[in-house]
Design a protein around this motif. Structure first.
Motif, PDB file in Angstrom:
ATOM      1  N   UNK A  31      -3.322  12.283   3.106  1.00 41.63           N
ATOM      2  CA  UNK A  31      -2.773  13.050   1.748  1.00 41.63           C
ATOM      3  C   UNK A  31      -1.697  12.649   0.953  1.00 41.63           C
ATOM      4  N   UNK A  32      -0.895  11.696   1.197  1.00 35.69           N
ATOM      5  CA  UNK A  32      -0.038  11.544   0.784  1.00 35.69           C
ATOM      6  C   UNK A  32      -0.183  10.225  -0.242  1.00 35.69           C
ATOM      7  N   UNK A  33      -1.645   9.743  -0.231  1.00 34.94           N
ATOM      8  CA  UNK A  33      -2.259   9.257  -1.170  1.00 34.94           C
ATOM      9  C   UNK A  33      -3.060   9.332  -1.884  1.00 34.94           C
ATOM     10  N   UNK A  34      -3.572   9.148  -3.715  1.00 29.24           N
ATOM     11  CA  UNK A  34      -4.739   9.731  -3.229  1.00 29.24           C
ATOM     12  C   UNK A  34      -5.740   8.815  -3.799  1.00 29.24           C
ATOM     13  N   UNK A  57     -17.085   5.100   0.908  1.00 32.82           N
ATOM     14  CA  UNK A  57     -16.804   4.821  -0.337  1.00 32.82           C
ATOM     15  C   UNK A  57     -15.548   5.119  -0.654  1.00 32.82           C
ATOM     16  N   UNK A  58     -14.606   4.869   0.058  1.00 34.04           N
ATOM     17  CA  UNK A  58     -12.811   5.328  -0.591  1.00 34.04           C
ATOM     18  C   UNK A  58     -12.855   3.737  -1.151  1.00 34.04           C
ATOM     19  N   UNK A  59     -12.018   3.683  -2.027  1.00 37.52           N
ATOM     20  CA  UNK A  59     -11.664   2.696  -3.346  1.00 37.52           C
ATOM     21  C   UNK A  59      -9.897   2.966  -3.280  1.00 37.52           C
ATOM     22  N   UNK A  60      -9.053   2.019  -3.169  1.00 36.59           N
ATOM     23  CA  UNK A  60      -7.698   2.358  -3.752  1.00 36.59           C
ATOM     24  C   UNK A  60      -6.960   1.564  -4.451  1.00 36.59           C
ATOM     25  N   UNK A  61      -6.792   1.265  -5.932  1.00 34.19           N
ATOM     26  CA  UNK A  61      -6.295   0.534  -6.030  1.00 34.19           C
ATOM     27  C   UNK A  61      -4.848   0.128  -6.910  1.00 34.19           C
ATOM     28  N   UNK A  62      -4.294  -0.412  -7.384  1.00 34.63           N
ATOM     29  CA  UNK A  62      -3.114   0.041  -8.202  1.00 34.63           C
ATOM     30  C   UNK A  62      -2.546  -1.062  -8.779  1.00 34.63           C
ATOM     31  N   UNK A  95      -8.186  15.258  -1.195  1.00 33.62           N
ATOM     32  CA  UNK A  95      -8.268  15.287  -2.948  1.00 33.62           C
ATOM     33  C   UNK A  95      -7.696  16.559  -3.184  1.00 33.62           C
ATOM     34  N   UNK A  96      -8.749  17.444  -2.722  1.00 34.46           N
ATOM     35  CA  UNK A  96      -8.532  18.776  -3.856  1.00 34.46           C
ATOM     36  C   UNK A  96      -7.896  20.055  -3.043  1.00 34.46           C
ATOM     37  N   UNK A  97      -8.290  19.250  -1.311  1.00 37.38           N
ATOM     38  CA  UNK A  97      -7.466  20.529  -0.617  1.00 37.38           C
ATOM     39  C   UNK A  97      -6.392  19.709   0.455  1.00 37.38           C
ATOM     40  N   UNK A 125      -3.032   0.888   6.942  1.00 34.83           N
ATOM     41  CA  UNK A 125      -1.831   1.827   5.462  1.00 34.83           C
ATOM     42  C   UNK A 125      -2.277   2.506   4.472  1.00 34.83           C
ATOM     43  N   UNK A 126      -2.831   1.991   3.847  1.00 32.07           N
ATOM     44  CA  UNK A 126      -3.720   3.049   2.659  1.00 32.07           C
ATOM     45  C   UNK A 126      -4.273   3.858   3.348  1.00 32.07           C
ATOM     46  N   UNK A 127      -5.479   3.111   3.874  1.00 37.97           N
ATOM     47  CA  UNK A 127      -5.990   4.675   4.039  1.00 37.97           C
ATOM     48  C   UNK A 127      -5.494   5.755   5.015  1.00 37.97           C
ATOM     49  N   UNK A 128      -4.761   5.571   5.804  1.00 39.95           N
ATOM     50  CA  UNK A 128      -4.364   6.474   6.976  1.00 39.95           C
ATOM     51  C   UNK A 128      -3.148   7.248   5.910  1.00 39.95           C
TER      52      UNK A 128
END
Lengths: 253, 763
Positions: A54-57, A6-11, A71-73, A46-49
């Motif tokens: 770990x370049x993006x959270x 359930x990975x979500x990334x919003x800008x 995110x944490x490790x 690209x966002x997913x990768x």
């Protein structure tokens, strides 16, 4: 192995307002398999990768790489992966050897392990002649080889290739795909993103078709063809995309 | 953080920079070439001015006495000149040159007088550089010549008009006349002070004629049987007690640190841009970010690299400049030039001391440059930030160059200025003063550097800063988005904008209003209007325009009940400590006499207010409301949206301090701002801060303005009061135990707030 839930990334985007680059994406990639992310430009590959590397959270959701949370490790995760992308360039004022050595050292490899390993890598990737060439003087293909050597120097169990064949000539691209297959045969977990159908068909054990931040379908090639119909991957792909866009077009119209 | 990774990154970056031709050019080659080139051209220009021959036209040479002879063989006599002087002061006799029709002619030969217009024409046309007019004169004071009775020469050189320059062109000497009954004439020198060449000519004539005159005078004395020693009365001899070393250090101790700092900043900036923005642009940053090196390790590695290059740039420039200067001053000194004598040779020890002080400043500049450069998305954008950074730093670099600036406890706490003054003290050999300033200078510089580095690491952790490449940007879109996607609370950027707007407004208010108000009414109206229009209004306007909920944006919720009495206790408890803080600040940065006078007049103005209540309303209540809404409301809540609460408190306090015009006020306000910010965050409301702020101001005013009237009497009736506080010339102060007790009570209140916060969170 990689587990995304359930990975979500919003800008916040000036033009479009809040923009969802990844929308509740879930997938699993296993060792000894090539997991393909297939999708047009802007699909969110690209966002997913970048989240995997770990370049993006992630904004929400969870991703683990070999059990470590991105995110944490992050530091542990980075030790598990080798990341090759169009965006991961080669230093202009460093030779191929220095560049790979530098990253090997950053991974904390002692000299007696690093040197023989680098010799083997350079031989396997056929990089003997560019060993002392500065990055600025290399061709795109040479640079890509250096990037791969850099990603492999710490022998990570997980390898991520983000549109890695983009801009390569056919010979180099073919060599690269061969390397990817070899890595899979060594038991590595490989994630490979592309927008080229042929590559996905030839290479991937499992394929996720991405569009507008979502995974529309996922499975092995025969599974996908069977489930969604269509003579080949390309037809299946476009069928899925147009079905996904249809309701959107209707509401817009 | 792994230092082995920091070292690896550092080594790589240094090697990378050393392989860059541009870096090598700016750091190593440019300074080595620049100063010798500058020096050579300077030397040539200096030679040109000094050695240029000048022409002196002499009118009436035949009226000079035959012995002692001023002239010989169409030049000045050897007796009065050195060889080079004789060669450089070319004599042109007016008769032989033949411009005689312009001058009034006597019956026989030369004109008896010379019109200044004529002399000016000669000089302006370039015929000559100075004109020496010799009238008929009683050289031997015998009384033979009719005009002789006033013939004594009353200035040391015997040449009038040479020093007293009048008129636009500087040609001196009133129109002379030779008619009978007119005052007698004296030898005159005409020159044009606005022309360098003419001034040099005049100076040469003064020197030569002065020597001749002295000989003539001594001879006259001798002829009358008097001792020539009479011609040499006592001279006041000035003795400069400064050592040669310190005299030489004077100019250089100001010039060298300035040059070193400018280069340290430049030397830090370009590598910083290349290492941050450049890496982003070339795509290698993402490669590095996916390696196991942490963001902190990456930033520290880069920081050390930038510092190294900054130090070396400053160093090479210094050494090259000092060596060039030594050579140059030596060359100029050979000719006995006054300038070279004044300048002295830059002491080599100075370079040593500078190197020692340049290191912390370089580190500070490097951290700043890195922070700025990490924000830029491309090298080009990075270059744009150099000028603003330089402009911000320039006042700090120029401050030590002002006359009267000295190394004091106060000035040593100012970033950049402190180290510069410290290096000056070291160069001048004032080691004891320098030693005392080392801890504060190092502390401030280290804190500043760490703050900037922290900021850089934050930027490296910020995705929107790292990956800004594909963002579309234009002002219209931005405005639309800001209005369309209003958030509950202000954003970081909006808070920054608000703070900057308040500072700019404050600047214009200061510039446009006269420093001394006419009367109380005028003062009260302008203060209240100013606060409402330039502090409260912008904050409220931005709240309404940019956020969805004023309650959330400004923190208008009511706090828990116990906060109210807590604020009253806190205000009273911190009062003694605040008094001491004020004294400390005034000790570190003493008020100028003008400011003390101004304060005194302001206080007399307050005395003219209708009542103390009016004063409290204008100076305690209104500021508390307006400033709290702006600084602890909009700005603090905005800064909280990114980064930690403490960073938000510190930043908002820094701005709160900055809008108070005087440095002394700014410091105390900034410190109070930290407490007010803390209270606002812990209470979750802007109201308690208002109470605390208002009570704090009110206490200071009501006690400060009246204490002299009632305190002495109160002590008489209650002697124990003398153990609580005492009156001094510059106000009242509490005894240390009262201060300490107050602080303990304040700590108790803070503890209460912390507990209250915990409980609220549990609920």
């Amino acid at each position: 192995m990689i587990r995304a839930r359930e990975v979500t990334k919003s800008y916040a985007d000036l033009g479009r307002g809040p923009y969802v680059a990844l929308d509740r994406v879930s997938f699993e990639a296993r060792p000894g398999q090539i997991f393909g992310l297939l999708g047009p430009n802007g699909a969110g590959k690209t966002t997913a990768l970048r989240i995997l590397s770990t370049v993006l959270k992630p904004t929400s959701g969870q991703v683990t790489v070999n059990g470590f949370d991105v995110a944490t490790e992050a530091t542990q995760v980075r030790r598990q992966i080798g990341f090759v992308s169009n965006n991961t360039a080669v230093y202009d004022r460093m030779t191929a050897w220095e560049m790979v050595e530098y990253f090997g050292r950053l991974f904390g490899l002692p000299d007696d392990i690093l040197r023989p390993r680098m010799e083997r890598l350079f031989e396997r990737l056929g990089m003997g002649e560019i060993r002392d060439v500065l990055g600025a003087k290399m061709s795109t293909g040479m640079k890509q080889k250096v990037s791969i050597a850099r990603a492999l120097v710490h022998e990570p169990p997980v390898l991520i290739f983000d549109e890695a064949t983009l801009g390569l000539d056919v010979m180099v691209a073919r060599a690269l795909l061969r390397t990817v297959l070899e890595l899979r045969d060594q038991g590595k977990c490989v994630v490979f993103s592309t927008h080229i159908m042929r590559e996905a068909e030839r290479l991937c054990d499992r394929i996720a078709i991405m569009h507008r931040g979502r995974i529309l379908a996922e499975g092995s090639l025969p599974e996908l063809l069977e489930r969604h119909g269509g003579p080949d991957l390309e037809e299946t792909f476009f069928g899925l995309l147009s079905r996904h866009d249809a309701p959107r077009a209707a509401t817009a119209g | 953080m792994l230092w082995s990774n920091v070292r690896l990154i550092f080594q790589r970056e240094v090697r990378d920079q050393l392989r860059d031709r541009r870096t090598l050019m700016t750091i190593f080659v440019l300074p080595l070439v620049l100063y010798p080139l500058l020096g050579t051209s300077f030397l040539q220009i200096a030679q040109f001015t000094r050695e240029q021959p000048t022409t002196i036209r002499i009118v009436g040479a035949e009226r000079l006495p035959a012995s002692p002879a001023l002239l010989s063989d169409n030049g000045f006599h050897d007796q009065w000149t050195s060889v080079s002087e004789r060669a450089l002061a070319i004599v042109q006799l007016a008769d032989s040159a033949g411009p005689s029709d312009a001058a009034e002619r006597d019956a026989s030969d030369s004109p008896a007088s010379l019109n200044s217009t004529v002399a000016r024409d000669w000089i302006d046309s370039g015929d000559c550089d100075a004109v020496l007019f010799i009238p008929a004169f009683d050289w031997f004071a015998t009384g033979d010549v009719a005009t002789s009775h006033d013939g004594k020469m009353d200035n040391p050189t015997g040449v009038t008009g040479a020093t007293g320059v009048t008129g636009a062109t500087g040609v001196t000497g009133a129109t002379a006349s030779s008619k009978d009954g007119e005052p007698p004439q004296r030898p005159r020198l005409f020159f044009n002070a606005s022309s360098d060449k003419s001034r040099i000519a005049a100076r040469r004539v003064e020197t030569i004629v002065g020597r001749w005159r002295q000989a003539l005078f001594e001879r006259n004395l001798k002829d009358r049987g008097l001792s020539p020693a009479l011609a040499r009365p006592f001279l006041l001899e000035s003795m400069d007690l400064s050592e040669k070393r310190r005299r030489d250090a004077f100019v250089w101790s100001r010039l060298l640190p300035f040059v070193a700092l400018i280069w340290a900043l430049t030397g830090a900036f370009y590598p910083a841009v290349d290492l941050c923005a450049g890496e982003k642009e070339r795509g290698t940053l993402e490669t590095l970010l996916s390696s196991p090196a942490s963001r902190g390790e990456i930033v520290w590695g880069k920081f050390l690299t930038v510092t190294l290059f900054s130090v070396f740039t400053a160093l090479f420039n210094l050494v090259s400049m000092a060596l060039t200067a030594r050579f140059l001053v030596g060359e100029m000194g050979k000719g006995g030039g006054g300038f070279a004598e004044q300048l002295g040779v830059p002491p080599l020890a100075a370079i040593g001391w500078l190197i020692a002080t340049i290191l912390p400043v370089s580190a500070f500049f490097s951290a700043l440059a890195l922070a700025v450069a990490s924000f830029a998305r491309s090298s080009k954008e990075g270059q744009y930030y150099l000028m603003p950074l330089l402009l911000v730093m320039l006042p700090l670099m120029l401050l030590p160059l002002l006359p009267g600036s000295a190394l004091t406890p106060g000035s040593s706490l100012i970033p950049v200025t402190g180290p510069m003054l410290l290096s000056r003290a070291l160069i001048e050999g004032r080691y004891l003063a320098a030693l005392a300033a080392v801890p504060p200078v190092l502390l401030v510089t280290a804190l500043g550097s760490l703050f900037a580095l922290r900021w850089t690491i934050d930027q490296f952790n910020n995705e929107s800063v790292l990956f800004r490449e594909s963002e579309r940007w234009n002002l219209w879109l931005l405005l639309r988005q800001v209005i369309r996607d209003r958030e509950l609370r202000p954003t970081y950027g909006q808070a920054m904008l608000c703070a900057v707007i308040l500072m700019v407004l404050r600047f214009f208010v200061t510039v446009t209003t006269p420093s001394m108000p006419k009367n109380w009414e005028w003062f009260a109206t302008s203060t209240v209007n100013g606060l409402a229009a330039y502090v409260l209004a912008p904050a409220l306007l931005m709240t309404l325009l940019l956020t969805r909920s004023p309650t959330a944006a400004l923190g208008l919720r009511a706090p828990r009940w116990f906060v109210w009495p807590a604020m009253v206790v806190l205000a009273v408890a911190i009062h003694p400590a605040c008094q001491e803080l004020g004294r400390l600040v005034r000790f570190l940065y003493p008020l100028s006499p003008e400011l003390i006078e101004q304060t005194r007049r302001l206080e007399s103005l307050f005395a003219a207010a209708p009542s103390l209540g009016h004063v409290l309303l204008v100076l305690a209540f209104v500021p508390a409301v307006c400033e709290e809404i702006a600084f602890r409301g909009f700005i603090l809540n905005g800064f909280r949206s990114r980064g930690s609460d403490w960073m938000a408190i510190l930043l908002s306090s820094a701005f709160f301090g900055a809008v108070h015009g005087l440095i002394q006020q700014s410091l105390t306000a900034a410190i109070l701002g930290v407490l007010l910010g803390y209270v606002a965050l812990r209470a979750g409301s802007v109201w308690p801060g208002m109470v605390l702020h208002g009570l704090h101001n009110g206490l200071q005013l009501s006690i400060g303005l009246t204490v002299e009237q009632w305190f002495p009497a109160a002590v008489e009736s209650n002697p124990w009061l003398s153990r609580v506080a005492s009156l001094h010339g510059d106000g009242y102060r509490f005894h240390p135990w009262v201060v300490a007790g107050g602080l303990i009570v304040a700590a108790g209140v803070v503890w209460l707030l912390e507990r209250g916060k915990g409980r609220r969170n549990k609920r």
